[in-house]
Design a protein around this motif. Sequence first.
Motif, PDB file in Angstrom:
ATOM      1  N   GLY A 144      15.781  20.964  95.966  1.00 45.91           N
ATOM      2  CA  GLY A 144      15.748  20.208  97.215  1.00 45.91           C
ATOM      3  C   GLY A 144      14.747  19.073  97.094  1.00 45.91           C
ATOM      4  N   PRO A 145      13.752  19.002  97.984  1.00 41.81           N
ATOM      5  CA  PRO A 145      12.759  17.920  97.895  1.00 41.81           C
ATOM      6  C   PRO A 145      11.990  18.002  96.581  1.00 41.81           C
ATOM      7  CG  PRO A 145      12.043  19.618  99.451  1.00 41.81           C
ATOM      8  CD  PRO A 145      13.468  19.934  99.096  1.00 41.81           C
ATOM      9  N   ILE A 146      11.877  16.886  95.899  1.00 39.34           N
ATOM     10  CA  ILE A 146      11.175  16.841  94.618  1.00 39.34           C
ATOM     11  C   ILE A 146      10.074  15.792  94.681  1.00 39.34           C
ATOM     12  CG2 ILE A 146      13.136  17.640  93.269  1.00 39.34           C
ATOM     13  CD1 ILE A 146      13.709  14.701  92.555  1.00 39.34           C
ATOM     14  N   ILE A 147       9.328  15.697  93.608  1.00 41.13           N
ATOM     15  CA  ILE A 147       8.334  14.633  93.459  1.00 41.13           C
ATOM     16  C   ILE A 147       9.036  13.404  92.904  1.00 41.13           C
ATOM     17  CG2 ILE A 147       6.333  13.930  92.090  1.00 41.13           C
ATOM     18  CD1 ILE A 147       5.381  16.841  92.259  1.00 41.13           C
ATOM     19  N   LEU A 148       8.748  12.260  93.442  1.00 39.84           N
ATOM     20  CA  LEU A 148       9.277  11.018  92.893  1.00 39.84           C
ATOM     21  C   LEU A 148       8.233  10.437  91.959  1.00 39.84           C
ATOM     22  CD1 LEU A 148      11.026   9.477  96.027  1.00 39.84           C
ATOM     23  CD2 LEU A 148      11.994  10.895  94.197  1.00 39.84           C
ATOM     24  N   PRO A 149       8.544  10.357  90.663  1.00 37.70           N
ATOM     25  CA  PRO A 149       7.535   9.967  89.680  1.00 37.70           C
ATOM     26  C   PRO A 149       7.114   8.516  89.828  1.00 37.70           C
ATOM     27  CG  PRO A 149       9.692  10.086  88.664  1.00 37.70           C
ATOM     28  CD  PRO A 149       9.848  10.619  90.062  1.00 37.70           C
ATOM     29  N   VAL A 150       5.854   8.290  89.548  1.00 37.20           N
ATOM     30  CA  VAL A 150       5.310   6.938  89.524  1.00 37.20           C
ATOM     31  C   VAL A 150       4.622   6.747  88.172  1.00 37.20           C
ATOM     32  CG1 VAL A 150       4.958   6.824  92.003  1.00 37.20           C
ATOM     33  CG2 VAL A 150       3.130   7.698  90.557  1.00 37.20           C
ATOM     34  N   THR A 151       4.416   5.516  87.794  1.00 38.55           N
ATOM     35  CA  THR A 151       3.746   5.231  86.540  1.00 38.55           C
ATOM     36  C   THR A 151       2.262   5.515  86.678  1.00 38.55           C
ATOM     37  OG1 THR A 151       5.361   3.523  86.016  1.00 38.55           O
ATOM     38  CG2 THR A 151       3.286   3.482  84.793  1.00 38.55           C
TER      39      THR A 151
ATOM     40  N   ILE B 127      17.088   7.989  93.894  1.00 42.65           N
ATOM     41  CA  ILE B 127      18.039   8.253  92.814  1.00 42.65           C
ATOM     42  C   ILE B 127      19.163   7.223  92.818  1.00 42.65           C
ATOM     43  CG2 ILE B 127      19.796   9.898  92.029  1.00 42.65           C
ATOM     44  CD1 ILE B 127      17.829  12.125  93.050  1.00 42.65           C
ATOM     45  N   VAL B 128      19.761   6.990  93.982  1.00 42.66           N
ATOM     46  CA  VAL B 128      20.855   6.022  94.071  1.00 42.66           C
ATOM     47  C   VAL B 128      20.354   4.613  93.761  1.00 42.66           C
ATOM     48  CG1 VAL B 128      22.548   4.973  95.628  1.00 42.66           C
ATOM     49  CG2 VAL B 128      22.171   7.449  95.679  1.00 42.66           C
ATOM     50  N   GLY B 129      19.128   4.312  94.199  1.00 40.59           N
ATOM     51  CA  GLY B 129      18.553   3.003  93.903  1.00 40.59           C
ATOM     52  C   GLY B 129      18.406   2.776  92.409  1.00 40.59           C
ATOM     53  N   LEU B 130      17.946   3.796  91.665  1.00 37.47           N
ATOM     54  CA  LEU B 130      17.844   3.681  90.211  1.00 37.47           C
ATOM     55  C   LEU B 130      19.218   3.482  89.575  1.00 37.47           C
ATOM     56  CD1 LEU B 130      15.227   6.358  89.035  1.00 37.47           C
ATOM     57  CD2 LEU B 130      15.089   3.886  88.751  1.00 37.47           C
ATOM     58  N   MET B 131      20.207   4.200  90.077  1.00 41.27           N
ATOM     59  CA  MET B 131      21.559   4.053  89.538  1.00 41.27           C
ATOM     60  C   MET B 131      22.097   2.659  89.800  1.00 41.27           C
ATOM     61  SD  MET B 131      23.273   7.785  90.349  1.00 41.27           S
ATOM     62  CE  MET B 131      22.738   9.231  89.415  1.00 41.27           C
ATOM     63  N   ASP B 132      21.878   2.150  91.006  1.00 42.13           N
ATOM     64  CA  ASP B 132      22.330   0.795  91.331  1.00 42.13           C
ATOM     65  C   ASP B 132      21.640  -0.243  90.460  1.00 42.13           C
ATOM     66  OD1 ASP B 132      24.128   1.584  93.264  1.00 42.13           O
ATOM     67  OD2 ASP B 132      22.713   1.370  94.929  1.00 42.13           O
ATOM     68  N   GLU B 133      20.390   0.011  90.137  1.00 40.61           N
ATOM     69  CA  GLU B 133      19.656  -0.906  89.265  1.00 40.61           C
ATOM     70  C   GLU B 133      20.215  -0.877  87.846  1.00 40.61           C
ATOM     71  OE1 GLU B 133      15.041  -1.610  87.691  1.00 40.61           O
ATOM     72  OE2 GLU B 133      15.506  -0.003  89.126  1.00 40.61           O
TER      73      GLU B 133
ATOM     74  N   ILE C 175      29.217   9.380  88.471  1.00 38.74           N
ATOM     75  CA  ILE C 175      28.095  10.251  88.822  1.00 38.74           C
ATOM     76  C   ILE C 175      27.436   9.782  90.119  1.00 38.74           C
ATOM     77  CG2 ILE C 175      25.809  11.024  88.111  1.00 38.74           C
ATOM     78  CD1 ILE C 175      28.065  12.438  86.672  1.00 38.74           C
ATOM     79  N   LYS C 176      27.332   8.484  90.314  1.00 41.71           N
ATOM     80  CA  LYS C 176      26.791   7.977  91.581  1.00 41.71           C
ATOM     81  C   LYS C 176      27.630   8.491  92.756  1.00 41.71           C
ATOM     82  CE  LYS C 176      26.281   3.767  94.319  1.00 41.71           C
ATOM     83  NZ  LYS C 176      26.525   2.300  94.388  1.00 41.71           N
ATOM     84  N   ALA C 177      28.950   8.497  92.585  1.00 40.81           N
ATOM     85  CA  ALA C 177      29.830   9.011  93.638  1.00 40.81           C
ATOM     86  C   ALA C 177      29.539  10.486  93.913  1.00 40.81           C
ATOM     87  CB  ALA C 177      31.288   8.814  93.237  1.00 40.81           C
ATOM     88  N   ARG C 178      29.306  11.256  92.855  1.00 39.75           N
ATOM     89  CA  ARG C 178      28.980  12.668  93.044  1.00 39.75           C
ATOM     90  C   ARG C 178      27.675  12.827  93.821  1.00 39.75           C
ATOM     91  NH1 ARG C 178      28.782  16.346  87.814  1.00 39.75           N
ATOM     92  NH2 ARG C 178      31.018  16.523  88.255  1.00 39.75           N
ATOM     93  N   VAL C 179      26.668  12.051  93.463  1.00 42.14           N
ATOM     94  CA  VAL C 179      25.375  12.132  94.155  1.00 42.14           C
ATOM     95  C   VAL C 179      25.555  11.841  95.641  1.00 42.14           C
ATOM     96  CG1 VAL C 179      23.101  11.054  94.364  1.00 42.14           C
ATOM     97  CG2 VAL C 179      24.035  11.564  92.097  1.00 42.14           C
ATOM     98  N   LEU C 180      26.322  10.813  95.962  1.00 36.44           N
ATOM     99  CA  LEU C 180      26.527  10.453  97.368  1.00 36.44           C
ATOM    100  C   LEU C 180      27.374  11.492  98.095  1.00 36.44           C
ATOM    101  CD1 LEU C 180      27.008   6.612  96.924  1.00 36.44           C
ATOM    102  CD2 LEU C 180      25.100   7.762  98.073  1.00 36.44           C
ATOM    103  N   LEU C 181      28.295  12.151  97.381  1.00 41.65           N
ATOM    104  CA  LEU C 181      29.064  13.236  97.992  1.00 41.65           C
ATOM    105  C   LEU C 181      28.139  14.387  98.360  1.00 41.65           C
ATOM    106  CD1 LEU C 181      32.262  13.850  98.367  1.00 41.65           C
ATOM    107  CD2 LEU C 181      31.815  15.548  96.603  1.00 41.65           C
ATOM    108  N   PHE C 182      27.209  14.714  97.480  1.00 38.75           N
ATOM    109  CA  PHE C 182      26.228  15.755  97.794  1.00 38.75           C
ATOM    110  C   PHE C 182      25.414  15.347  99.023  1.00 38.75           C
ATOM    111  CE2 PHE C 182      27.360  17.845  94.012  1.00 38.75           C
ATOM    112  CZ  PHE C 182      26.671  19.038  93.911  1.00 38.75           C
TER     113      PHE C 182
ATOM    114  N   LEU D  54      16.650  13.524  87.851  1.00 37.08           N
ATOM    115  CA  LEU D  54      16.069  13.759  89.173  1.00 37.08           C
ATOM    116  C   LEU D  54      17.093  14.403  90.100  1.00 37.08           C
ATOM    117  CD1 LEU D  54      14.031  10.459  89.628  1.00 37.08           C
ATOM    118  CD2 LEU D  54      13.079  12.760  89.347  1.00 37.08           C
ATOM    119  N   PHE D  55      18.343  14.000  89.971  1.00 36.94           N
ATOM    120  CA  PHE D  55      19.400  14.617  90.777  1.00 36.94           C
ATOM    121  C   PHE D  55      19.560  16.093  90.419  1.00 36.94           C
ATOM    122  CE2 PHE D  55      24.022  15.679  91.002  1.00 36.94           C
ATOM    123  CZ  PHE D  55      24.092  15.832  92.382  1.00 36.94           C
ATOM    124  N   LEU D  56      19.510  16.424  89.126  1.00 32.44           N
ATOM    125  CA  LEU D  56      19.610  17.828  88.729  1.00 32.44           C
ATOM    126  C   LEU D  56      18.460  18.646  89.307  1.00 32.44           C
ATOM    127  CD1 LEU D  56      20.718  17.555  84.977  1.00 32.44           C
ATOM    128  CD2 LEU D  56      22.149  17.837  87.012  1.00 32.44           C
TER     129      LEU D  56
END
Length: 658
Positions: A167-174, A198-204, A229-236, A159-161
């Motif tokens: 930019g804004p993407i769709i957040l998938p749901v089941t 994205i960060v929430g999934l990584m934290d999980e 990678i989480k650090a990179r996402v937050l830097l972005f 999702l980060f890629l």
Amino acid sequence: MKNRIKKMTIRLTGLIACILLWASCGDYLDIVPDNVPQYNDLFVSRKQANNALAQLYSGLNLDRRDATYDMIGDEWVTATTRMDEVRGFAQGVAIMVGQQAVSDPLTDFWTGGHAKKSLWIPIRDCDLFVGNVDLIPDMSSEDKADWKAQARFMKAYYLFLLLQEYGPIILPVTVMPDAPSETMFLPRRKVEDCFDYIVGLMDEAIPDLKERAGFSDLGQVDKVSAKAIKARVLLFRASPFYNGNSEYYAGFLDHDGQPFFSQTYDPEKWKIALDAVNDAILSCEQNKLGLYHYRGQPYGFDREDWIANPVKMQTLYDLRMQIADPWNEEIIWGWNDPDYLTDGTLSYCSMLWKPAGYGGPGAVNSGGSGLAATYQSMERFYTEHGLPLDEDRTVNPNTLHEIVMTPSEINPEYASVRGLLQPAVSTVRMYLNREPRFYAHMAFTGGYYRAHQVRINAMLFAGAECGYQAQQGNWPNHTGIGVQKIIHPETIVGNRKSEWIYYPIPIIRVADLYLMKAEAMNEYYGPSPEVYDALNAIRTRAGIPPVEVSYTNSEWVSGEALNKHLTQEGLREIIRRDRTNELAYEFGVNFWDRIRWKIAVTEYSRPIWGWNYLGATPASFFILQNVQGRKWSITDCLWPIKTSEMNANANLIQNPGW
């Protein structure tokens, strides 16, 4: 995309399963008929389920062939002839010259196309995997938790890629197979919501990951790589492109009339990123990861120079092998796939042809040689004083292109450049007195090219050692400047048979974290000794003076740049240049940095320059010329969503300008 649930036959070949696919963002696929193995049949044993786990990483192999996306940015250039003949060839360069199109996007990771893979496919695989892991009978609960965590993390990473490109993407749901069709056509979400998800999934995922993947599992995500990678996402998220970007996207609104991009700059995002970077660095230290240093013996062709010039040759090897030495202590996470070094990839295409007369096992004229480094990427490397060419007062800008002779072996001045420069050959003055990264990573006239298991006296004049030759046809090096950083010196190519020394493509390495720390600290606190320490860790390994020394020595630094490191703005420029030089040519890293720094529009609108590669003499070769025009605007900073996808989903809003 059609507004219905589609059916697909899935075939199993040996133990490799073609897993349930998500062909486009809202087009779910079901598995029928009844006589076809169900997806959950893959989870009857750990051995068989391991194939499904491996499939989760398939999205990392986005693009390693002819149309390599890694050519994107201003570091690489190739001829436009093949791009004109075959749309989709050298897609990174094609995008840079203005060939992107909304009807048929290049490097389209949303819907796929041009041999690309839609990232929604492995994202869907990750969801399915999590739902089936508990079926495995011969597996501990701890290992099941780790596998689920890997799947959750990989979903977040993909999702980060997508966020990087679109930019804004769709957040998938089941979505269940019998769900109403309207639930399958979702709108794009605000960028900040996407980062949070994205960060929430990584934290999980992180708590259940193994601390460090074992030798047999190299390439699988673990706690250390996930934190990095989480650090990179937050830097972005903290960077100017995403953090208060009203200049570009004030009018880019969702269905409720709200901006997709944050319009207000929030400095606290830098502190959050810094905390994540520090946590990642600590995790690396605890697991004995750090900056790479070469500990082997020099190759036979370098032994005499190593003995005569040991300090500089050690630094040269530290830098030359930092990428090519497989799974060394600096690689936090990498993608290990033997296909990425084969014909048509970034590594192969940049490999200069082997000239006659050097012996060794590789065939004469083997290699790709059609991908050149740009003049501007070469020019960015520092002088030996750790300063840009235009900030070093010992450099005369009027004589940079002057043709000179390197010192001869009997000249005392040659002692300090043994192994870096050939003795008594013609070259250009700007190749002298440069930083060690320049000599380790570049292939230039007057230097050495370590590849094909030999050391080549690199001379890129037409008809010379590594220069243009008639048999290269449409694949000459178009700037007269090459790169050796991403080729292992022992790799040979010949007679269509390759013996590559495989190494993982580095997704993130320790040097990146130190540079991220310097950047985040400077943005939040401003200059400080701790910022300098993070930056100097990289500079010391690179063989250049500490930043405080380079920018306070009045005999080196020009008056305008004196004490530049003492201001936040000045230090920001220094950190960005250090980062650019350290991560040069590394599979698109610098391209995304220029996007997130919001300087791509300026940097990528400039033409590409190079030497006259058809020149057979120094006087005719060292003539700077416009090699290729480039076109880049704010529109290009976000990829277009393909027209067919827009037509299928009325809830989608196209990116601005497309």
